[in-house]
Design an enzyme around this catalytic site. Sequence first.
Site, mmCIF file in Angstrom:
data_model
loop_
_atom_site.group_PDB
_atom_site.id
_atom_site.type_symbol
_atom_site.label_atom_id
_atom_site.label_comp_id
_atom_site.label_asym_id
_atom_site.label_seq_id
_atom_site.Cartn_x
_atom_site.Cartn_y
_atom_site.Cartn_z
ATOM 1 N N HIS A 180 0.758 -1.006 -0.176
ATOM 2 C CA HIS A 180 -0.107 -0.039 -0.137
ATOM 3 C C HIS A 180 0.832 1.165 -0.225
ATOM 4 C CE1 HIS A 180 1.162 -0.568 4.123
ATOM 5 N NE2 HIS A 180 0.847 0.938 4.196
ATOM 6 N N ASP A 189 0.890 5.140 2.112
ATOM 7 C CA ASP A 189 0.190 5.621 3.110
ATOM 8 C C ASP A 189 -0.565 7.118 2.559
ATOM 9 O OD1 ASP A 189 1.310 3.624 4.655
ATOM 10 O OD2 ASP A 189 2.928 5.063 5.402
ATOM 11 N N ARG A 246 8.792 -9.120 14.743
ATOM 12 C CA ARG A 246 9.014 -7.560 14.516
ATOM 13 C C ARG A 246 8.241 -6.717 15.269
ATOM 14 N NH1 ARG A 246 8.485 -3.752 10.210
ATOM 15 N NH2 ARG A 246 10.593 -3.091 9.728
ATOM 16 N N HIS A 277 4.719 0.046 -0.185
ATOM 17 C CA HIS A 277 5.410 -0.614 0.847
ATOM 18 C C HIS A 277 4.782 -1.934 1.333
ATOM 19 C CE1 HIS A 277 3.927 2.600 2.898
ATOM 20 N NE2 HIS A 277 4.038 1.846 4.173
HETATM 21 C C1 GA4 Z 1 -2.219 2.892 5.652
HETATM 22 C C2 GA4 Z 1 -1.450 3.732 6.546
HETATM 23 C C3 GA4 Z 1 -1.721 3.632 8.140
HETATM 24 O O1 GA4 Z 1 -1.405 2.510 8.558
HETATM 25 C C4 GA4 Z 1 -3.303 3.495 8.150
HETATM 26 C C5 GA4 Z 1 -3.883 2.689 7.647
HETATM 27 C C6 GA4 Z 1 -5.409 2.210 7.639
HETATM 28 C C7 GA4 Z 1 -5.712 1.431 8.903
HETATM 29 O O2 GA4 Z 1 -5.091 0.581 9.218
HETATM 30 O O3 GA4 Z 1 -6.807 1.487 9.200
HETATM 31 C C8 GA4 Z 1 -5.891 2.074 6.161
HETATM 32 C C9 GA4 Z 1 -4.611 2.202 5.458
HETATM 33 C C10 GA4 Z 1 -3.690 2.832 6.148
HETATM 34 C C11 GA4 Z 1 -5.155 2.765 3.882
HETATM 35 C C12 GA4 Z 1 -6.476 2.177 3.505
HETATM 36 C C13 GA4 Z 1 -7.340 1.562 4.472
HETATM 37 C C14 GA4 Z 1 -7.040 2.541 5.690
HETATM 38 C C15 GA4 Z 1 -6.103 0.338 6.294
HETATM 39 C C16 GA4 Z 1 -7.057 0.307 4.810
HETATM 40 C C17 GA4 Z 1 -7.309 -0.601 4.344
HETATM 41 C C18 GA4 Z 1 -3.674 3.851 9.749
HETATM 42 C C19 GA4 Z 1 -3.830 5.030 7.321
HETATM 43 O O4 GA4 Z 1 -4.110 6.044 7.696
HETATM 44 O O5 GA4 Z 1 -4.050 4.340 6.074
#
Ligand code: GA4
Length: 333
Positions: A208, A210, A275, A265
């Site tokens: 994904h 961020d 980890r 990443h």
């Molecule tokens: C990716 C980056 C951060 O970890 C996060 C993630 C969020 C979550 O885990 O709830 C998301 C992911 C993240 C992007 C798309 C959506 C939302 C899981 C998911 C499938 C906390 C964020 O802000 O976006």
Amino acid sequence: MVIISQIEKKPLVNIFPTKSNKTNFIGIPVIDLSRPEDAKNLIVNACQDYGFFKVINHGVAPLLVSELEKEAVEFFNMRQYEKDQYCPPNPFGYGRNKIGLNGDVGWVEYLLFTSTNFPINSKIFSSLVKEYVKEVRKMGCNILELMAEGLKIEPKNVLSRMLSDEKADIIFRLNHYPPCSDSDPESDLNNNNRSMSHGRTSIGFGEHTDPQLISIARSNATSGFQIYLEDGTWVGVPQDETSYFINVDDLLEVMTNGRFKSVRHRVVADSFKSRVSMIYFGGPPLMEKISPLDSLMEPDEESLYNEFTWFEYKSCTYKTKLADNRLSRFHKH
Ligand code: GA4
């Protein structure tokens, strides 16, 4: 470090690498924050080439980091029913195996929270988190200022002001990837130099980008973090528990009109070692309008994106799957 808790159900996602024709990759850029004159240009190059770099001499006290890690390990070592009190992560709280709200799974358990809303009832843990987030925010602002200087845009705080704002939307995440015996350490996912003939590997956290501006991550000495290069290869990032790893996120890609790359990443589970990582996600205030910075645009350059607020982007993010390309929804066609 011993973490005895195990995730009960194994959501194994065995995948194969796309290609393995690595070209021109000379390693993760290392930026020394104690040398700002060099750092500003090196940061810009790293953000353009990979959307990713490592920082050393960052100023965060090792003791603070080790104490926070100790608390995190203690939390993850608790019995499952104790951790489950903080479930479900909706989106904040304790989560296990499930990531986000749309069916993504991973070999991971985590605590996800905002800087003002720490769910665990422990004074020590919450004050360490507060102190840590404060220190890392400082580092984030410093890096964003160096970025602006390297890009030769004014004012110097054009990016950092969004993190220093008291309404900045900060998320903090503690991840624990237990060892996964089904992970094949010989597989191509873990070692890019081998052929993919027998690659079967468990994904800790799927690929994904961020959504925020900048993410600042640190982990213990277990590897597994990988970044995606433009030539279609995944490279493993050599672990270094004394340094921080910085991701360019989606909003910075927009604000630089695509000059900086939001880095794709993922994390692959290790077969033997736990980890533990801690990640600070720096987002602007919810109502901040996001569009390419005027001061960066060439006279006849067109914006690649429609303007949106961080609130709009974030709302859209939570409706997507992890691997989706969220930025493409905001591209001008
Ligand atoms: C990716 C980056 C951060 O970890 C996060 C993630 C969020 C979550 O885990 O709830 C998301 C992911 C993240 C992007 C798309 C959506 C939302 C899981 C998911 C499938 C906390 C964020 O802000 O976006």
